[in-house]
Design a protein around this motif. Structure first.
Motif, PDB file in Angstrom:
ATOM      1  N   GLN A  71      35.705 -20.106 -41.492  1.00 62.90           N
ATOM      2  CA  GLN A  71      36.348 -18.876 -41.950  1.00 62.90           C
ATOM      3  C   GLN A  71      35.345 -18.035 -42.732  1.00 62.90           C
ATOM      4  OE1 GLN A  71      40.335 -19.189 -43.464  1.00 62.90           O
ATOM      5  NE2 GLN A  71      40.049 -17.529 -44.930  1.00 62.90           N
ATOM      6  N   ILE A  72      35.368 -16.726 -42.473  1.00 64.98           N
ATOM      7  CA  ILE A  72      34.543 -15.775 -43.220  1.00 64.98           C
ATOM      8  C   ILE A  72      35.468 -15.007 -44.152  1.00 64.98           C
ATOM      9  CG2 ILE A  72      32.970 -13.818 -43.078  1.00 64.98           C
ATOM     10  CD1 ILE A  72      32.222 -14.734 -40.265  1.00 64.98           C
ATOM     11  N   THR A  73      35.138 -14.993 -45.426  1.00 64.34           N
ATOM     12  CA  THR A  73      36.005 -14.355 -46.403  1.00 64.34           C
ATOM     13  C   THR A  73      35.162 -13.671 -47.479  1.00 64.34           C
ATOM     14  OG1 THR A  73      37.946 -14.708 -47.816  1.00 64.34           O
ATOM     15  CG2 THR A  73      36.237 -16.403 -47.863  1.00 64.34           C
ATOM     16  N   THR A  74      35.801 -13.186 -48.508  1.00 61.51           N
ATOM     17  CA  THR A  74      35.113 -12.506 -49.605  1.00 61.51           C
ATOM     18  C   THR A  74      35.257 -13.302 -50.897  1.00 61.51           C
ATOM     19  OG1 THR A  74      37.050 -11.228 -50.271  1.00 61.51           O
ATOM     20  CG2 THR A  74      35.641 -10.274 -48.557  1.00 61.51           C
ATOM     21  N   GLY A  75      34.405 -12.979 -51.865  1.00 59.45           N
ATOM     22  CA  GLY A  75      34.528 -13.627 -53.168  1.00 59.45           C
ATOM     23  C   GLY A  75      35.877 -13.365 -53.799  1.00 59.45           C
ATOM     24  N   ARG A  76      36.419 -12.166 -53.586  1.00 61.81           N
ATOM     25  CA  ARG A  76      37.732 -11.821 -54.141  1.00 61.81           C
ATOM     26  C   ARG A  76      38.809 -12.752 -53.589  1.00 61.81           C
ATOM     27  NH1 ARG A  76      39.460  -7.084 -56.441  1.00 61.81           N
ATOM     28  NH2 ARG A  76      37.417  -6.192 -55.989  1.00 61.81           N
ATOM     29  N   ARG A  77      38.732 -13.058 -52.301  1.00 65.87           N
ATOM     30  CA  ARG A  77      39.719 -13.963 -51.697  1.00 65.87           C
ATOM     31  C   ARG A  77      39.483 -15.410 -52.099  1.00 65.87           C
ATOM     32  NH1 ARG A  77      44.301 -11.446 -50.140  1.00 65.87           N
ATOM     33  NH2 ARG A  77      43.878  -9.675 -48.767  1.00 65.87           N
ATOM     34  N   VAL A 136      32.383 -19.203 -45.085  1.00 60.84           N
ATOM     35  CA  VAL A 136      31.304 -18.269 -45.385  1.00 60.84           C
ATOM     36  C   VAL A 136      31.857 -17.205 -46.328  1.00 60.84           C
ATOM     37  CG1 VAL A 136      29.719 -16.535 -44.456  1.00 60.84           C
ATOM     38  CG2 VAL A 136      30.172 -18.638 -43.167  1.00 60.84           C
ATOM     39  N   VAL A 137      31.146 -16.957 -47.416  1.00 65.70           N
ATOM     40  CA  VAL A 137      31.617 -16.024 -48.438  1.00 65.70           C
ATOM     41  C   VAL A 137      30.640 -14.862 -48.568  1.00 65.70           C
ATOM     42  CG1 VAL A 137      32.354 -15.750 -50.824  1.00 65.70           C
ATOM     43  CG2 VAL A 137      32.698 -17.944 -49.660  1.00 65.70           C
ATOM     44  N   MET A 138      31.187 -13.653 -48.482  1.00 63.62           N
ATOM     45  CA  MET A 138      30.392 -12.440 -48.639  1.00 63.62           C
ATOM     46  C   MET A 138      30.977 -11.613 -49.781  1.00 63.62           C
ATOM     47  SD  MET A 138      29.979 -11.484 -44.597  1.00 63.62           S
ATOM     48  CE  MET A 138      28.584 -10.372 -44.867  1.00 63.62           C
ATOM     49  N   LEU A 139      30.192 -10.690 -50.287  1.00 64.13           N
ATOM     50  CA  LEU A 139      30.664  -9.746 -51.302  1.00 64.13           C
ATOM     51  C   LEU A 139      31.217 -10.470 -52.529  1.00 64.13           C
ATOM     52  CD1 LEU A 139      32.568  -7.335 -48.860  1.00 64.13           C
ATOM     53  CD2 LEU A 139      30.189  -7.177 -49.624  1.00 64.13           C
ATOM     54  N   ASP A 140      30.454 -11.410 -53.037  1.00 65.98           N
ATOM     55  CA  ASP A 140      30.878 -12.159 -54.222  1.00 65.98           C
ATOM     56  C   ASP A 140      29.981 -11.786 -55.395  1.00 65.98           C
ATOM     57  OD1 ASP A 140      31.765 -13.866 -56.134  1.00 65.98           O
ATOM     58  OD2 ASP A 140      31.130 -15.710 -55.123  1.00 65.98           O
ATOM     59  N   ALA A 141      30.416 -10.833 -56.191  1.00 66.54           N
ATOM     60  CA  ALA A 141      29.628 -10.386 -57.335  1.00 66.54           C
ATOM     61  C   ALA A 141      29.802 -11.291 -58.549  1.00 66.54           C
ATOM     62  CB  ALA A 141      30.006  -8.952 -57.706  1.00 66.54           C
ATOM     63  N   HIS A 142      30.782 -12.215 -58.486  1.00 67.83           N
ATOM     64  CA  HIS A 142      31.115 -13.013 -59.662  1.00 67.83           C
ATOM     65  C   HIS A 142      30.816 -14.500 -59.483  1.00 67.83           C
ATOM     66  CE1 HIS A 142      32.931  -9.434 -61.329  1.00 67.83           C
ATOM     67  NE2 HIS A 142      33.662  -9.290 -60.231  1.00 67.83           N
ATOM     68  N   GLN A 143      30.127 -14.873 -58.403  1.00 67.59           N
ATOM     69  CA  GLN A 143      29.724 -16.260 -58.172  1.00 67.59           C
ATOM     70  C   GLN A 143      30.905 -17.224 -58.287  1.00 67.59           C
ATOM     71  OE1 GLN A 143      25.574 -16.866 -60.015  1.00 67.59           O
ATOM     72  NE2 GLN A 143      26.406 -15.128 -61.175  1.00 67.59           N
ATOM     73  N   VAL A 144      31.919 -16.937 -57.497  1.00 69.43           N
ATOM     74  CA  VAL A 144      33.157 -17.699 -57.557  1.00 69.43           C
ATOM     75  C   VAL A 144      32.954 -19.161 -57.174  1.00 69.43           C
ATOM     76  CG1 VAL A 144      35.498 -17.854 -56.597  1.00 69.43           C
ATOM     77  CG2 VAL A 144      34.503 -15.617 -57.118  1.00 69.43           C
ATOM     78  N   PHE A 145      31.881 -19.448 -56.429  1.00 72.05           N
ATOM     79  CA  PHE A 145      31.637 -20.832 -56.014  1.00 72.05           C
ATOM     80  C   PHE A 145      31.571 -21.793 -57.191  1.00 72.05           C
ATOM     81  CE2 PHE A 145      27.507 -18.681 -56.367  1.00 72.05           C
ATOM     82  CZ  PHE A 145      26.843 -19.513 -57.268  1.00 72.05           C
ATOM     83  N   ARG A 146      31.275 -21.288 -58.387  1.00 71.38           N
ATOM     84  CA  ARG A 146      31.163 -22.165 -59.558  1.00 71.38           C
ATOM     85  C   ARG A 146      32.475 -22.875 -59.872  1.00 71.38           C
ATOM     86  NH1 ARG A 146      28.660 -17.797 -63.650  1.00 71.38           N
ATOM     87  NH2 ARG A 146      30.425 -16.667 -62.736  1.00 71.38           N
ATOM     88  N   ARG A 147      33.593 -22.273 -59.434  1.00 70.35           N
ATOM     89  CA  ARG A 147      34.898 -22.883 -59.702  1.00 70.35           C
ATOM     90  C   ARG A 147      35.093 -24.200 -58.942  1.00 70.35           C
ATOM     91  NH1 ARG A 147      39.141 -17.761 -59.662  1.00 70.35           N
ATOM     92  NH2 ARG A 147      37.835 -16.304 -60.860  1.00 70.35           N
ATOM     93  N   TYR A 148      34.244 -24.445 -57.942  1.00 69.05           N
ATOM     94  CA  TYR A 148      34.417 -25.618 -57.089  1.00 69.05           C
ATOM     95  C   TYR A 148      33.343 -26.670 -57.336  1.00 69.05           C
ATOM     96  CZ  TYR A 148      37.599 -22.429 -54.780  1.00 69.05           C
ATOM     97  OH  TYR A 148      38.628 -21.549 -54.527  1.00 69.05           O
ATOM     98  N   TRP A 192      19.358  -4.703 -58.058  1.00 66.35           N
ATOM     99  CA  TRP A 192      20.443  -4.899 -57.095  1.00 66.35           C
ATOM    100  C   TRP A 192      20.226  -6.242 -56.403  1.00 66.35           C
ATOM    101  CZ3 TRP A 192      19.234  -5.506 -51.865  1.00 66.35           C
ATOM    102  CH2 TRP A 192      17.921  -5.171 -51.515  1.00 66.35           C
ATOM    103  N   ILE A 193      21.267  -6.740 -55.765  1.00 62.90           N
ATOM    104  CA  ILE A 193      21.149  -7.982 -55.014  1.00 62.90           C
ATOM    105  C   ILE A 193      22.170  -7.991 -53.886  1.00 62.90           C
ATOM    106  CG2 ILE A 193      22.770  -9.294 -56.475  1.00 62.90           C
ATOM    107  CD1 ILE A 193      20.818 -11.706 -56.099  1.00 62.90           C
ATOM    108  N   MET A 194      21.766  -8.532 -52.752  1.00 63.48           N
ATOM    109  CA  MET A 194      22.685  -8.784 -51.640  1.00 63.48           C
ATOM    110  C   MET A 194      22.564 -10.269 -51.306  1.00 63.48           C
ATOM    111  SD  MET A 194      22.607  -5.510 -49.032  1.00 63.48           S
ATOM    112  CE  MET A 194      20.959  -5.831 -48.415  1.00 63.48           C
TER     113      MET A 194
END
Length: 267
Positions: free
Chosen positions: A167-173, A186-198, A243-245
């Motif tokens: 699944q391709i999703t966003t950091g918001r989701r 796959v996570v795109m557009l994640d400005a807040h590094q949500v992966f840390r929650r896991y 900036w960063i992508m």
């Protein structure tokens, strides 16, 4: 009739353009660029590098205009209206560019990072301009190598595993929870590094920033081990460039399938 090409140009490497994209570049009269300002001037330079790589020097015309600002502070119920306002402002700019900068028998092009079909607004905005009916034009789409494909290639891994979905999703989701029934995300557009929650789960991360450019950074490994390194590298890169992508793949269970880990990081 005026013709617009929407050309996927890959994640940043001039060699990632397809033969079809190069052929279309060479038949284009005007290239339209949206300038986001001094902070992201690298993005304009990368597009120029791509054109200079595949076209004779000075054999093309560029028209650059300032990209309208989007309300990035908008969240919750205000998020969608803010995006729609921004897209409407962009549509007005596209409409003016096509009407004023493109002759009736000329071909113009928008150069889109990665692939135009994946998390990019260009196609939807062009459809809106057509609905307005002010300026007639046709358009086509040239697919490109997405940052998602480039990420997997640089980490020497597949996006999916046998008989399993990806699944391709966003950091918001992702902030709302790990998708049910999916182990590869796959996570795109994640400005807040949500992966840390896991970090407390058996999940590996394959992360990349500025993929396909000389500034590329790659890190992979269990989230608990990789997250601090990613945070540091990301903060340093953003401070250095302004900036960063970045994007990443999260994979639940079964390890990484190779001795990458710390050795995969390139600074």
């Amino acid at each position: 009739m005026r013709r617009i090409h929407v050309i996927g140009i890959g994640a940043g490497d001039p060699e990632q353009l397809t033969l079809q994209a190069v052929r279309v570049l060479r038949g284009t009269d005007v290239f339209f660029l949206l300038d986001k300002g001094e902070v992201t001037s690298d993005l304009i330079r990368l597009r120029r590098d791509i054109l200079d790589t595949h076209l004779p020097e000075g054999a093309y015309r560029l028209v650059a205009v300032r990209d309208p600002e989007r309300d990035r502070a908008a969240d919750g119920a205000a998020y969608s209206p803010a995006v729609e306002d921004w897209r409407g402002a962009r549509a007005a700019i596209y409409e003016r560019l096509i009407a004023e900068e493109l002759g009736e028998d000329e071909r113009g092009a928008f150069l889109v990072w990665g692939d135009p079909a994946l998390y990019d607004s260009t196609l939807g905005i062009l459809e809106e301009v057509q609905r307005r009916g002010t300026v007639p034009f046709g358009y086509d789409v040239i697919p490109g190598i997405s940052s998602v494909s480039a990420l997997a290639a640089r980490h020497r891994t597949g996006l999916s595993r046998v008989a399993r979905p990806v699944q391709i999703t966003t950091g918001r989701r992702l902030a709302e929870g790990f998708p049910e029934g999916v182990d590869d995300v796959v996570v795109m557009l994640d400005a807040h590094q949500v992966f840390r929650r896991y970090a407390d789960q058996d999940i590996d991360i394959y992360w990349g920033a500025y993929i396909g450019t000389p500034d590329e950074i790659l890190v992979s490994g269990p989230i608990a081990e990789a997250a601090p390194r990613i945070e540091r590298l990301r903060a340093e890169a953003r401070e250095r460039k302004g900036w960063i992508m970045d994007t990443y793949l999260l994979r639940r269970g079964e390890g990484r399938g190779g001795e990458q880990g710390e050795e995969s990081a390139e600074e």
